[in-house]
Write an enzyme that holds these catalytic residues in place. Structure first.
Site, PDB file in Angstrom:
ATOM      1  N   GLY A  70     -67.140 -19.174  25.624  1.00  0.00           N
ATOM      2  CA  GLY A  70     -67.007 -20.547  25.161  1.00  0.00           C
ATOM      3  C   GLY A  70     -66.191 -21.348  26.154  1.00  0.00           C
ATOM      4  N   ARG A  96     -66.447 -25.841  27.651  1.00  0.00           N
ATOM      5  CA  ARG A  96     -66.067 -27.095  27.006  1.00  0.00           C
ATOM      6  C   ARG A  96     -64.889 -26.859  26.073  1.00  0.00           C
ATOM      7  NH1 ARG A  96     -68.810 -27.856  21.849  1.00  0.00           N
ATOM      8  NH2 ARG A  96     -70.124 -26.049  21.362  1.00  0.00           N
ATOM      9  N   VAL A 134     -72.689 -13.887  22.728  1.00  0.00           N
ATOM     10  CA  VAL A 134     -71.740 -12.849  22.335  1.00  0.00           C
ATOM     11  C   VAL A 134     -72.222 -12.046  21.131  1.00  0.00           C
ATOM     12  CG1 VAL A 134     -69.757 -14.064  23.312  1.00  0.00           C
ATOM     13  CG2 VAL A 134     -70.363 -14.429  20.899  1.00  0.00           C
ATOM     14  N   TYR A 143     -65.721 -19.147   7.733  1.00  0.00           N
ATOM     15  CA  TYR A 143     -64.884 -19.336   8.919  1.00  0.00           C
ATOM     16  C   TYR A 143     -63.527 -18.652   8.748  1.00  0.00           C
ATOM     17  CZ  TYR A 143     -62.566 -21.769  12.782  1.00  0.00           C
ATOM     18  OH  TYR A 143     -61.877 -22.060  13.936  1.00  0.00           O
TER      19      TYR A 143
END
Length: 269
Positions: A35, A38, A83, A174
């Protein structure tokens, strides 16, 4: 660290094998940041470069980092990786070894969030979050270990979140993924310590990039969450990146299995 565990990183200013430059706390080291093209990942990659490391910025989509390349030249590489795929991660590590001959630092930063209350959350969204945030870190850790083992040690930094330990409706997937990531960090630290590999975790609070942007642009949500920020503001990506540099450098040589909250003080109710 004790002498028989192997030197993980050379002290600042000490030249490494192969005639690497000696400037910066991470000079001569090679980092992979998933990641890393950005947001927070890019901020950490930039900080590593400024400290002298060579960095592979890995992400799902091909991205040009011309600005970084103009400054840091061949020390910046961009790679595509999923990933969630063991084969893709293995290919990333193999490529890093071909390009640089070593991997000293891994930052597992790739992550996604899919909001939805449990009764509404689809199984596909649930699996996407867990596969990316948790299984992705597992893949990266598993396949970077041989690279670091060959170099005599290394540093793994997993990126969690303040919501790993704070409950919010609609964030079950999350929060669960990040809470599990923190325990995975601790387990990895125990298993890999004898190899000279230190494994730690950073849990940012609200940071002025990435997933915070929808809150920043919504006045109602912003005012709600700003009341939770003891420091009165969201963090800057550079402030989280500074913590990553600390954990990756010789200064963090006796920190292992730790979850470092970088949130300016974060209240929750």
């Amino acid at each position: 660290m004790s002498g028989d565990s192997g030197a993980v990183l050379a002290p600042p200013g000490v030249q490494r094998d192969g005639g690497w430059a000696t400037r910066g706390r991470l000079a001569g080291h090679v980092a992979i940041v998933t990641g890393g093209t950005r947001g927070l990942g890019l901020a950490m990659a930039t900080a590593f470069l400024q400290e002298g490391a060579s960095v592979i910025c890995a992400a799902r989509r091909e991205t040009s980092l011309a600005d970084l390349t103009a400054v840091h030249g061949d020390r910046v590489r961009v790679a595509t990786v999923d990933v969630c795929s063991a084969e893709s991660v293995q290919s990333l590590m193999d490529g890093a070894m071909r390009q640089f001959g070593r991997v000293d630092i891994l930052v597992s930063n790739a992550g996604v969030s899919r909001n939805g209350k449990i009764v509404d959350l689809g199984e596909r969204e649930w699996r996407e979050v867990l596969d990316t945030n948790l299984t992705g870190a597992f893949h990266c850790t598993k396949y970077v270990v041989p690279c670091m083992d060959a170099a005599g040690g290394g540093r793994i930094i997993n990126i969690s979140a303040g919501m790993s330990s704070r409950v919010a409706p609609g964030a079950a997937a999350y929060s669960a993924s990040k809470a599990a990531l923190e325990m995975f960090t601790r387990a990895s630290a125990v298993e890999l310590a004898k190899k000279g590999i230190l494994v730690n975790c950073i849990a940012p609070g609200f940071v002025n990039t990435g997933m915070y942007e929808p809150l920043r642009d919504d006045e109602r949500l912003r005012s709600r969450y700003e009341r939770m920020m003891v420091s009165g503001r969201p963090g800057e990506p550079s402030e989280v990146a500074a913590a990553a540099v600390f954990l990756a450098s010789a200064e963090g040589s006796y920190v292992n299995g730790h979850v470092l909250e970088v949130n300016g003080g974060l209240l929750w109710s």
